[in-house]
Design a protein around this motif. Sequence first.
Motif, PDB file in Angstrom:
ATOM      1  N   PHE A 183     -14.393 -20.020   1.720  1.00 47.53           N
ATOM      2  CA  PHE A 183     -15.129 -18.808   1.352  1.00 47.53           C
ATOM      3  C   PHE A 183     -16.572 -19.169   0.993  1.00 47.53           C
ATOM      4  O   PHE A 183     -17.514 -18.492   1.386  1.00 47.53           O
ATOM      5  CB  PHE A 183     -14.457 -18.103   0.174  1.00 47.53           C
ATOM      6  N   HIS A 206      -8.556  -7.477  10.181  1.00 44.78           N
ATOM      7  CA  HIS A 206      -9.978  -7.188  10.390  1.00 44.78           C
ATOM      8  C   HIS A 206     -10.107  -6.315  11.622  1.00 44.78           C
ATOM      9  O   HIS A 206      -9.550  -6.612  12.666  1.00 44.78           O
ATOM     10  CB  HIS A 206     -10.784  -8.475  10.547  1.00 44.78           C
ATOM     11  N   VAL A 255     -10.274 -13.186   6.543  1.00 45.03           N
ATOM     12  CA  VAL A 255      -9.494 -11.979   6.224  1.00 45.03           C
ATOM     13  C   VAL A 255      -8.103 -12.095   6.855  1.00 45.03           C
ATOM     14  O   VAL A 255      -7.088 -11.876   6.177  1.00 45.03           O
ATOM     15  CB  VAL A 255     -10.225 -10.698   6.695  1.00 45.03           C
ATOM     16  N   GLU A 273     -16.635 -16.031  10.765  1.00 45.13           N
ATOM     17  CA  GLU A 273     -15.934 -16.732   9.686  1.00 45.13           C
ATOM     18  C   GLU A 273     -15.162 -15.761   8.812  1.00 45.13           C
ATOM     19  O   GLU A 273     -14.013 -16.011   8.456  1.00 45.13           O
ATOM     20  CB  GLU A 273     -16.915 -17.554   8.837  1.00 45.13           C
ATOM     21  N   TRP A 274     -15.772 -14.619   8.459  1.00 45.92           N
ATOM     22  CA  TRP A 274     -15.072 -13.660   7.596  1.00 45.92           C
ATOM     23  C   TRP A 274     -13.917 -12.984   8.315  1.00 45.92           C
ATOM     24  O   TRP A 274     -12.887 -12.699   7.697  1.00 45.92           O
ATOM     25  CB  TRP A 274     -16.046 -12.654   6.980  1.00 45.92           C
ATOM     26  N   ALA A 316     -18.508 -19.926   4.160  1.00 47.57           N
ATOM     27  CA  ALA A 316     -18.852 -18.708   4.901  1.00 47.57           C
ATOM     28  C   ALA A 316     -20.037 -18.009   4.247  1.00 47.57           C
ATOM     29  O   ALA A 316     -20.967 -17.554   4.933  1.00 47.57           O
ATOM     30  CB  ALA A 316     -17.647 -17.775   4.983  1.00 47.57           C
ATOM     31  N   ASP A 317     -20.030 -17.928   2.934  1.00 47.30           N
ATOM     32  CA  ASP A 317     -21.157 -17.315   2.233  1.00 47.30           C
ATOM     33  C   ASP A 317     -22.440 -18.130   2.377  1.00 47.30           C
ATOM     34  O   ASP A 317     -23.536 -17.579   2.365  1.00 47.30           O
ATOM     35  CB  ASP A 317     -20.835 -17.108   0.753  1.00 47.30           C
TER      36      ASP A 317
END
Length: 104
Positions: free
Chosen positions: A75, A36, A29, A24-25, A78-79
Amino acid sequence: MITCVVHYTIDPAQIEAFERFAREWMRLVARHGGVHHGYFLPAEGASDRAEALFSFESLAAYERYRARFGSDPEFVAADRIRDESGCVVRYERTFMRPLLPDES
């Protein structure tokens, strides 16, 4: 260019959740102007260390990306993977500038 190096201590029992979190990150990004370079996961030796590297054109570009934390629904989602699974025990961010080979 500025590169963010993230050093993770992870829960080895939650590696699949960490991989979901990482994917996900990587997507976020890229979607928000960064590049990334990947997550680097344990293969041999210490099984609780992982690293991530990603770059933005400048610290200001990174800060625009970072401003979305806690408010942008993608975001937050994802967290949530990290928070609900406990896959990340702790992390540390370091900002570096790359020294790249000369192009000949």
